[in-house]
Design a protein around this motif. Sequence first.
Motif, PDB file in Angstrom:
ATOM      1  N   TYR A 159       0.813  -1.212   0.000  1.00 30.88           N
ATOM      2  CA  TYR A 159       0.000   0.000   0.000  1.00 30.88           C
ATOM      3  C   TYR A 159       0.849   1.264   0.000  1.00 30.88           C
ATOM      4  O   TYR A 159       0.461   2.285  -0.577  1.00 30.88           O
ATOM      5  CB  TYR A 159      -0.969  -0.017   1.187  1.00 30.88           C
ATOM      6  N   THR A 160       2.014   1.198   0.615  1.00 27.27           N
ATOM      7  CA  THR A 160       2.918   2.343   0.549  1.00 27.27           C
ATOM      8  C   THR A 160       3.413   2.545  -0.869  1.00 27.27           C
ATOM      9  O   THR A 160       3.488   3.671  -1.371  1.00 27.27           O
ATOM     10  CB  THR A 160       4.127   2.142   1.491  1.00 27.27           C
ATOM     11  N   GLY A 161       3.728   1.447  -1.558  1.00 34.41           N
ATOM     12  CA  GLY A 161       4.234   1.536  -2.928  1.00 34.41           C
ATOM     13  C   GLY A 161       3.190   2.014  -3.915  1.00 34.41           C
ATOM     14  O   GLY A 161       3.439   2.907  -4.721  1.00 34.41           O
ATOM     15  N   VAL A 162       1.980   1.429  -3.843  1.00 30.80           N
ATOM     16  CA  VAL A 162       0.948   1.742  -4.827  1.00 30.80           C
ATOM     17  C   VAL A 162       0.351   3.122  -4.598  1.00 30.80           C
ATOM     18  O   VAL A 162       0.241   3.931  -5.518  1.00 30.80           O
ATOM     19  CB  VAL A 162      -0.168   0.676  -4.801  1.00 30.80           C
ATOM     20  N   THR A 163      -0.050   3.403  -3.366  1.00 29.26           N
ATOM     21  CA  THR A 163      -0.724   4.676  -3.091  1.00 29.26           C
ATOM     22  C   THR A 163       0.218   5.723  -2.533  1.00 29.26           C
ATOM     23  O   THR A 163       0.206   6.873  -2.980  1.00 29.26           O
ATOM     24  CB  THR A 163      -1.891   4.465  -2.107  1.00 29.26           C
ATOM     25  N   GLY A 164       1.047   5.337  -1.572  1.00 27.88           N
ATOM     26  CA  GLY A 164       1.894   6.318  -0.912  1.00 27.88           C
ATOM     27  C   GLY A 164       3.031   6.826  -1.758  1.00 27.88           C
ATOM     28  O   GLY A 164       3.473   7.962  -1.595  1.00 27.88           O
ATOM     29  N   VAL A 165       3.531   5.999  -2.662  1.00 28.35           N
ATOM     30  CA  VAL A 165       4.659   6.415  -3.502  1.00 28.35           C
ATOM     31  C   VAL A 165       4.206   6.698  -4.923  1.00 28.35           C
ATOM     32  O   VAL A 165       4.350   7.808  -5.441  1.00 28.35           O
ATOM     33  CB  VAL A 165       5.775   5.347  -3.485  1.00 28.35           C
ATOM     34  N   SER A 166       3.611   5.700  -5.577  1.00 31.98           N
ATOM     35  CA  SER A 166       3.258   5.855  -6.987  1.00 31.98           C
ATOM     36  C   SER A 166       2.214   6.945  -7.199  1.00 31.98           C
ATOM     37  O   SER A 166       2.362   7.818  -8.053  1.00 31.98           O
ATOM     38  CB  SER A 166       2.734   4.522  -7.534  1.00 31.98           C
ATOM     39  N   ALA A 167       1.134   6.931  -6.403  1.00 33.45           N
ATOM     40  CA  ALA A 167       0.069   7.926  -6.576  1.00 33.45           C
ATOM     41  C   ALA A 167       0.547   9.321  -6.228  1.00 33.45           C
ATOM     42  O   ALA A 167       0.223  10.296  -6.909  1.00 33.45           O
ATOM     43  CB  ALA A 167      -1.138   7.553  -5.723  1.00 33.45           C
ATOM     44  N   ILE A 168       1.330   9.443  -5.150  1.00 33.99           N
ATOM     45  CA  ILE A 168       1.803  10.774  -4.760  1.00 33.99           C
ATOM     46  C   ILE A 168       2.779  11.321  -5.789  1.00 33.99           C
ATOM     47  O   ILE A 168       2.792  12.525  -6.066  1.00 33.99           O
ATOM     48  CB  ILE A 168       2.421  10.725  -3.351  1.00 33.99           C
TER      49      ILE A 168
END
Length: 269
Positions: free
Chosen positions: A125-134
């Motif tokens: 979830y950090t990778g998909v939303t926290g990193v990629s989305a941001i």
Amino acid sequence: GLCLFASGKENMNAAGADKPVEIFHMSTRYIWHAFFGEAIDEDLVTMIFNRFQGDTSTILTENRVIGALMPFSLLMRPFQGPAEAEEAKEILVEKILNSPYMETYDLSENGNIDKDEWVELTLFYTGVTGVSAIARLYINIVNYASVADGINTTSEEDLTMAVLESARLQSPLSSIPMITQEDKTLVVNGDTVTLPADSFAASIGGVSWNEDEFPDPHTFNHIRTNLVNSSLNFNHVGWDPDTLGTRVCTGRKIAMKFGIDWLTLLKEE
């Protein structure tokens, strides 16, 4: 935090065609430090990039149809081969396990989920939303808000509206991936709405271009009167930093704070 932004901006200015990649790297360093309490080197940043972003040519031109299926689209677009992906996951999981974030892990506070399983979920979830989305949000800010006129950089309200409008124009995360198991009644902006069983959540990106809700939807306009109440980013209708909900983005305050700081620095150029 601002030092990381300033460094990222300098690198981005020198990056030319690779600006999207450098923005992704900058946001990765920032988010990892904010969530896990430690800095990471460039090798790990690159590993995270390959794990969650993949083809650099898609960062600015992500297909909105495929994007609307995220995170299911992660299964459709293989960023790495199976062996390489598994090795990367093991390294990143080990890094999180030994981070300050996990020093006080308490089973009872996290649904009695095994520590290793919790770290894998956190990494995803950090990778998909926290990193990629941001990272996509930061790119939107560069493309739209940083070149727009009329933004008062001394007003946090004005900066907040500019970041929300940047996110509306190109949703950082394009869908709420949920299929209702039974009829579900929600209250949306004061109206009661019932979703029948087996409903699939609509595309945030598509709804954000609804001309009835956002006239002239493809034009940047950070003074839209309904932005705060009607924007659909962060898996929630409207922007409220204090709202609670089962699916609302838990990192929304971090994303908005970073976005405001990033826009402020870009406007100083």
